[in-house]
Scaffold this active site. Structure first.
Site, PDB file in Angstrom:
ATOM      1  N   ASP A 124       0.847  -1.182   0.000  1.00 15.39           N
ATOM      2  CA  ASP A 124       0.000   0.000   0.000  1.00 15.39           C
ATOM      3  C   ASP A 124       0.890   1.242   0.000  1.00 15.39           C
ATOM      4  O   ASP A 124       1.761   1.366  -0.858  1.00 15.39           O
ATOM      5  CB  ASP A 124      -0.946  -0.075   1.213  1.00 15.39           C
ATOM      6  CG  ASP A 124      -2.015   0.990   1.233  1.00 15.39           C
ATOM      7  OD1 ASP A 124      -2.974   0.872   0.449  1.00 15.39           O
ATOM      8  OD2 ASP A 124      -1.888   1.936   2.029  1.00 15.39           O
ATOM      9  N   HIS A 321      -7.035  -6.807  -0.139  1.00 11.70           N
ATOM     10  CA  HIS A 321      -5.986  -5.805   0.004  1.00 11.70           C
ATOM     11  C   HIS A 321      -5.006  -6.105   1.137  1.00 11.70           C
ATOM     12  O   HIS A 321      -3.967  -5.451   1.238  1.00 11.70           O
ATOM     13  CB  HIS A 321      -6.617  -4.423   0.225  1.00 11.70           C
ATOM     14  CG  HIS A 321      -5.675  -3.290   0.033  1.00 11.70           C
ATOM     15  ND1 HIS A 321      -5.054  -3.025  -1.165  1.00 11.70           N
ATOM     16  CD2 HIS A 321      -5.228  -2.334   0.901  1.00 11.70           C
ATOM     17  CE1 HIS A 321      -4.278  -1.964  -1.046  1.00 11.70           C
ATOM     18  NE2 HIS A 321      -4.360  -1.534   0.203  1.00 11.70           N
TER      19      HIS A 321
END
Length: 344
Positions: A124, A321
């Site tokens: 991320d 994610h």
């Protein structure tokens, strides 16, 4: 520069089982004064150095099972809380969170560790820092792995302008976070609900309307884009969630959000990187069920064009994610497959 360690006598993190790995006290916690701040990091194992950089809203802790696996396989694994997160210092100025400072922290940490070469792994927003580190200091960072976020090239126009064009009158979370104060208060009002909702909605466990809604309408609160589950999936234990909640309840979210507030600044100060590529050996690991990939599939498809050293890219089925937590065995196997041929 100096570093200090906290001792946890009688514990053996490199051989901890799944439950042991969820205990933050089972790891070797250290601090170093680097780049003008006090940085907290976990340091495990001996061998070639691997640095693991977390994303938002995570901490060093997201890598706990990778730390165990990699340290056990003969690597020195260092996982910091990036500035603004966890037990690391949280500067007040927004400009303190731009890429030059975040990369500077890693350069300083390398010096404090007495190391001159590392493989850097980022998830991320940590992937943004890791990629910039690989571009700016190839002498230090000999290889790169990005998780979940295929960082795009610099781009020809200012990021907030590009994001507004993409959103077409709606609001993307990077734009929502540009305002100072309101998002910080909304996320911090109930950290447990915030984190349960975010972790779940961006994961591969969420289905249909439970999944993260990438855009909200003007005036709509950001948490409307997420769904709090009744029961959290087994890949994140109650103990693990408690650790995240306790840390964010203590620190708030402002330090983390300041990284997003530097998107335009990063673009401005990296004009010299326009057209730059990553030539070191590299790999991308993503989740096939990651809603964050829906708007940037083109970046994933074109990774080879600006990462000529790319050795592998993979999307893990059913994983969202939080690949390092949702797909522990797959991520560990891929990392070891990539790392072992690199030698020292």
């Amino acid at each position: 520069m100096n570093a200090s360690a906290e001792s946890h006598a009688g514990q053996s993190p490199a051989t901890s089982g799944p439950l042991g790995a969820d205990d933050p006290g089972a790891f070797n916690h250290c601090f170093a004064e680097v780049n003008g701040i006090r940085l907290h990091y976990v340091d495990q194992g001996q061998g070639p150095l691997v640095i693991l950089l977390h994303g938002f809203p995570y901490l060093w802790y997201m890598w706990r099972r990778q730390i165990v696996a990699l340290a056990g396989a003969g690597f020195r694994v260092v996982a910091p809380d990036q500035r603004g997160f966890g037990r690391s210092e949280r500067p007040e100025d927004i400009e303190a969170y731009d890429l030059s400072q975040a990369v500077g922290d890693m350069v300083g940490l390398m010096a404090a560790l007495g190391e001159t070469s590392a493989v850097i792994v980022g998830h991320d927003l940590g992937a943004w820092v890791a990629q910039a580190a690989a571009m700016l200091r190839p002498d230090l960072f000999r290889a790169l792995v990005m998780l979940n976020t295929p960082v795009p090239p610099r781009g020809k126009i200012r990021p907030t302008v590009a994001l507004r064009e993409m959103a077409k009158g709606r609001v993307y979370h990077h734009l929502y976070f540009q305002e100072v104060g309101k998002p910080d208060r909304e996320l911090a009002a109930d950290p447990r609900k915030t984190l349960r909702s975010l972790y779940y909605s961006v994961s591969g466990s969420a289905v249909g309307a439970e999944r993260w809604r990438l855009f909200i309408e003007p005036g709509e609160p950001i948490l409307n884009a997420f769904t709090e589950p009744k029961d959290f999936p087994a890949w994140l234990s109650a103990r693990a969630l408690d650790y995240y909640v306790d840390e964010y309840a203590r620190t708030g979210f402002t330090g983390a959000l300041n990284y997003y507030r530097c998107r335009d600044r990063n673009w401005e100060i990296t004009a010299f990187l326009d057209g730059a590529v990553v030539r070191q050996p590299s790999m991308f690991i993503g989740g096939a069920a990651d809603p964050a990939l829906e708007q940037i599939t083109g970046v994933y498809d074109q990774l080879e064009t600006y990462m000529p050293g790319l050795r592998k890219k993979v999307l893990l089925p059913g994983v969202g994610h939080s690949a390092a937590e949702e797909g522990v065995d797959e991520v560990n196997a891929l990392l070891l497959e990539f790392l072992k041929p690199l030698g020292r």
